[in-house]
Design a protein around this motif. Structure first.
Motif, PDB file in Angstrom:
ATOM      1  N   ARG A 219     -21.020  -8.228  30.642  1.00 12.91           N
ATOM      2  CA  ARG A 219     -22.007  -7.488  29.852  1.00 12.91           C
ATOM      3  C   ARG A 219     -21.884  -7.927  28.390  1.00 12.91           C
ATOM      4  NH1 ARG A 219     -21.347  -1.207  30.806  1.00 12.91           N
ATOM      5  NH2 ARG A 219     -22.921  -1.351  29.139  1.00 12.91           N
ATOM      6  N   ASP A 221     -23.295  -6.558  25.842  1.00 10.21           N
ATOM      7  CA  ASP A 221     -23.334  -5.452  24.885  1.00 10.21           C
ATOM      8  C   ASP A 221     -21.980  -4.754  24.735  1.00 10.21           C
ATOM      9  OD1 ASP A 221     -23.335  -4.454  27.429  1.00 10.21           O
ATOM     10  OD2 ASP A 221     -24.816  -2.869  27.018  1.00 10.21           O
ATOM     11  N   THR A 222     -20.953  -5.238  25.440  1.00  4.86           N
ATOM     12  CA  THR A 222     -19.577  -4.770  25.220  1.00  4.86           C
ATOM     13  C   THR A 222     -18.781  -5.942  24.644  1.00  4.86           C
ATOM     14  OG1 THR A 222     -18.839  -5.373  27.443  1.00  4.86           O
ATOM     15  CG2 THR A 222     -19.744  -3.128  27.127  1.00  4.86           C
ATOM     16  N   TYR A 254     -20.545  -9.997  18.512  1.00  8.22           N
ATOM     17  CA  TYR A 254     -20.855  -8.739  19.190  1.00  8.22           C
ATOM     18  C   TYR A 254     -22.360  -8.741  19.480  1.00  8.22           C
ATOM     19  CZ  TYR A 254     -20.483  -3.704  20.169  1.00  8.22           C
ATOM     20  OH  TYR A 254     -20.491  -2.448  20.770  1.00  8.22           O
ATOM     21  N   LYS A 256     -24.797  -7.064  20.761  1.00  5.73           N
ATOM     22  CA  LYS A 256     -25.333  -5.766  21.170  1.00  5.73           C
ATOM     23  C   LYS A 256     -26.515  -5.391  20.285  1.00  5.73           C
ATOM     24  CE  LYS A 256     -24.080  -0.907  21.743  1.00  5.73           C
ATOM     25  NZ  LYS A 256     -23.011   0.117  21.630  1.00  5.73           N
ATOM     26  N   ASP A 258     -29.143  -2.308  19.382  1.00  2.00           N
ATOM     27  CA  ASP A 258     -29.158  -0.847  19.439  1.00  2.00           C
ATOM     28  C   ASP A 258     -30.286  -0.322  18.545  1.00  2.00           C
ATOM     29  OD1 ASP A 258     -28.439   1.679  20.197  1.00  2.00           O
ATOM     30  OD2 ASP A 258     -26.415   1.594  19.310  1.00  2.00           O
ATOM     31  N   ASP A 267     -29.003  -4.828  15.029  1.00  2.00           N
ATOM     32  CA  ASP A 267     -28.417  -6.055  15.616  1.00  2.00           C
ATOM     33  C   ASP A 267     -26.957  -6.159  15.167  1.00  2.00           C
ATOM     34  OD1 ASP A 267     -27.790  -8.493  16.662  1.00  2.00           O
ATOM     35  OD2 ASP A 267     -29.481  -9.565  15.740  1.00  2.00           O
ATOM     36  N   SER A 333     -17.934 -11.150  22.771  1.00  2.00           N
ATOM     37  CA  SER A 333     -18.562 -10.331  23.813  1.00  2.00           C
ATOM     38  C   SER A 333     -18.230 -10.838  25.220  1.00  2.00           C
ATOM     39  CB  SER A 333     -20.084 -10.298  23.629  1.00  2.00           C
ATOM     40  OG  SER A 333     -20.424  -9.520  22.493  1.00  2.00           O
TER      41      SER A 333
END
Length: 340
Positions: A219, A221-222, A254, A256, A258, A267, A333
């Motif tokens: 993943r 986003d982690t 990172y 991810k 949001d 971002d 990530s």
């Protein structure tokens, strides 16, 4: 009483007069001539040849040979060749001269010391052993001074990939075949990281953790992240078994996306630090460098098939935090280790 006819000394019954030594041939039995008067008749001398001359001394009863056989005295040896000290009885000097001189006992020679001999033997053996070792250790495969290095080998005897250059290939130097069906081995590895940033809350108030396992969950986003600049730090991934690796890569930040409570897009890749260059290292000493672009996508690089159990990731260069609302963290990530 009989008296000597020559000197009138009383005789004691011997054959010679004890006073004058005259032979007593005819005993005289008359008046004592010492007390008789001068008118006594003259007594004829039985030995006319002795008249007017002193009577000779009687011969000693022992012979010169007997006298010479006495034990030599210390005085007989004094004087050396001095004539005054040579008046010894006949035969003594000849006996002394003919007798061999008693040699003095020579002093015992000092005991021989053998330690110099043993030391010399030890030195010779050591030199012989050193020569034998040198002869056995030298060979034709030793590179000569000034000889050019073989292709792909540096002056220090190391290949560009970091492996030692050997004269003949061994079992470990045989080419490694690529796996027929390579897969991503990273999810089954055990990661080891230099440090981990503490948990935090996202914009909705949810707790977010940044553990190392986030790099292996598939993943984007982690993420794992560490506080500050991670330049020079190394991560390690231990595989379940030795495997042949053909490709490696990572998401260098990172990745991810949001939205805050107002609905604005966030971002996190742009706000945190980004890794711009890394080096992958393998068990045989080979390594490969990878330059990374500014993108949240997974970036991979092929490597020559290499058998390894541990894959190390060294961070060579890290960017500064984002200019707007920047976060001073170094994140990753995802990590990909492809092989079989």
């Amino acid at each position: 009483m009989n008296y000597c006819a020559a000197c009138g000394h009383a005789l004691d019954g011997g054959r010679f007069c004890a006073r004058c030594g005259a032979s007593v041939a005819t005993p005289y039995d008359g008046p004592d001539p010492r007390t008789d008067t001068a008118e006594r008749p003259a007594v004829p001398d039985p030995h006319p040849a002795h008249r007017g001359t002193p009577a000779p001394l009687p011969e000693p009863e022992h012979t010169s040979a007997e006298y010479a056989a006495r034990f030599p005295l210390f005085a007989d040896e004094l004087g050396g060749t001095d004539p005054e000290h040579t008046a010894v009885l006949p035969g003594v000097r000849e006996a002394v001269a003919s007798s061999p001189a008693t040699p003095r006992e020579a002093p015992a020679p000092p005991p021989r010391r053998l330690w110099p001999v043993f030391v010399g033997i030890g030195v010779v053996l050591a030199l012989a052993l050193a020569l034998g070792v040198w002869l056995l250790g030298s060979g034709d495969d030793t590179p000569q001074a000034g000889a050019p290095a073989s292709p792909g080998t540096s002056a220090g005897g190391r290949t560009a990939a970091g492996k030692s250059d050997q004269a003949s290939p061994g079992p470990g130097d045989a080419p490694v075949a690529a796996p027929a069906d390579p897969t991503d081995l990273a999810p089954d590895s055990r990661p080891r990281v230099p440090s981990t940033a503490p948990p935090n809350q996202d914009v909705r108030g949810n707790t977010v953790r940044y553990v190392a396992a986030n790099m292996l969950d598939g993943r984007p986003d982690t993420a794992w992240r560490m506080a500050g600049d991670g330049t020079g730090r190394t991560l390690a991934f231990r595989l379940p078994a030795a495997s042949v690796i053909t490709r490696v890569g990572l998401v260098n930040g990172y990745a991810k996306l949001d939205r805050d409570r107002r609905g604005n897009r966030i971002d996190w890749y742009q706000r945190n630090r980004r890794i711009t260059e890394v080096e992958w290292l393998f068990d045989d000493g080979t390594s490969v460098r990878q330059s990374l672009k500014r993108t949240p996508d997974l970036q991979t690089i092929p490597v020559d098939p290499v058998r390894t159990r541990t894959v190390r990731l060294r961070l060579l260069s890290v960017s500064a935090p984002g200019a707007r609302n920047g976060r001073n963290y170094t994140p990753i990530s995802e990590v990909a280790i492809v092989g079989g």
